[in-house]
Design an enzyme around this catalytic site. Structure first.
Site, mmCIF file in Angstrom:
data_model
loop_
_atom_site.group_PDB
_atom_site.id
_atom_site.type_symbol
_atom_site.label_atom_id
_atom_site.label_comp_id
_atom_site.label_asym_id
_atom_site.label_seq_id
_atom_site.Cartn_x
_atom_site.Cartn_y
_atom_site.Cartn_z
ATOM 1 C CG ASP A 94 40.264 45.029 41.972
ATOM 2 O OD1 ASP A 94 39.061 44.998 42.296
ATOM 3 O OD2 ASP A 94 40.705 44.528 40.922
ATOM 4 C CG ASP B 39 36.495 40.079 40.798
ATOM 5 O OD1 ASP B 39 36.679 39.089 41.527
ATOM 6 O OD2 ASP B 39 35.389 40.626 40.662
#
Length: 233
Positions: free
Chosen positions: A27, A29
C-alpha cells in the site's frame, strides 16, 4: 511448497512466506509514504478538515471505499495544475526504511508492486523514488476537462472499489504465475486483500488502525523489522 491462498496460520509461517515471496505488494498512503495523499491534496486545496474525517472512515472500513472516494473528491475538486503543484511543492515523504527494503527485495529478484487507492500521478512519483517501474503501479486515475478542471475519476480501475487490491493481486498471480504474494499495508483495504495474497503484514509505522492490528497475524511498526527478517535467509 505451493501457496495459492491466504494460508497464514502461524506467525512463523507468515515470516517464511515473506522470506520466500515471489512478489511483495505495498500500500502507499500511510505505509510507503508517511501521509495520506488525498488528505494532503485536500489540505493543499483548502478543504483539509472536511476530508480528513472521511479518510478515517474509509480506512476503518465503516463505509465503502468507492463511496468515500467519490464524496471526498467532490469536495476537493482539484485541478490538474493543483495536483502537479502539490507534487512539486509538497512531494510525498517516504517512510524511513522503505527505500532500503525495496532495494533489498530487488536484489533478491523479488517483484515489488505499489497498489494504492490513491492517485496514479502521485504514486508514480513515489515509484520513481524507489526504482519501481511504473507498469508495477496500480492506482486510481483522476480525470480532467480540457481546461484542466476536475472531471471525476476513472471508476473502472479496480483500486476504486473495496476489494480492488485483492483483484489486482489475483490478476498479478495469473499474469506472472506468482505462487507466494505478500501484501503490506496499514488499512482495511490492505487486510482484505489476503486472500488472494498468501500473507498479509500489517504496518503501523505511521498510523495504527486498531481493527487492522487486531486482525493481523504479523504486525510491524517499522520496515527495519522486515529487513531483519530478510537477513535470516
Amino acid at each position: 511448497m505451493k501457496i495459492t491462498y491466504c494460508t497464514m496460520t502461524t506467525l512463523e509461517l507468515a515470516k517464511e512466506i515473506f522470506r520466500c515471496a515471489d512478489a511483495v505488494c505495498f500500500d502507499v498512503d500511510s505505509t510507503v509514504i508517511r501521509e495520506e495523499g488525498i488528505d494532503e491534496l485536500a489540505k493543499f486545496c483548502g478543504v483539509g478538515d472536511a476530508v480528513r474525517e472521511m479518510t478515517c472512515n474509509a480506512m476503518g472500513g465503516s463505509v465503502t471505499f468507492k463511496t468515500a472516494l467519490t464524496e471526498r473528491l467532490s469536495i476537493i475538486k482539484c485541478s490538474r495544475e493543483q495536483v502537479n503543484k502539490l507534487i512539486t511543492d509538497h512531494p510525498p515523504q517516504l517512510t524511513p526504511g522503505i527505500k532500503d527494503l525495496v532495494e533489498r527485495l530487488h536484489e533478491r529478484n523479488v517483484k515489488v508492486f505499489l497498489i494504492s487507492g490513491g492517485f496514479r500521478s502521485i504514486v508514480e512519483h513515489v515509484a520513481s523514488q524507489l526504482g519501481i517501474p511504473h507498469d508495477r503501479v496500480y492506482a486510481n486515475r483522476l480525470k480532467f476537462y480540457f481546461n484542466g478542471e476536475y472531471a471525476g475519476f476513472d471508476e473502472t480501475q479496480p483500486t476504486a472499489e473495496s476489494g480492488g487490491k485483492g483483484r489486482v493481486i489475483s490478476m498479478l498471480k495469473g499474469k506472472y504465475g506468482f505462487e507466494k504474494v505478500v501484501m503490506i499495508g496499514d488499512g482495511a483495504t490492505d487486510l482484505e486483500a489476503c486472500p488472494p495474497a498468501s500473507a498479509f503484514i500489517g504496518f503501523g509505522g505511521n498510523v495504527v488502525r486498531p481493527q487492522v492490528k487486531e486482525r493481523s497475524l504479523w504486525y510491524v511498526t517499522s520496515f527495519g523489522e522486515l529487513l531483519k527478517e530478510l537477513e535470516k535467509i
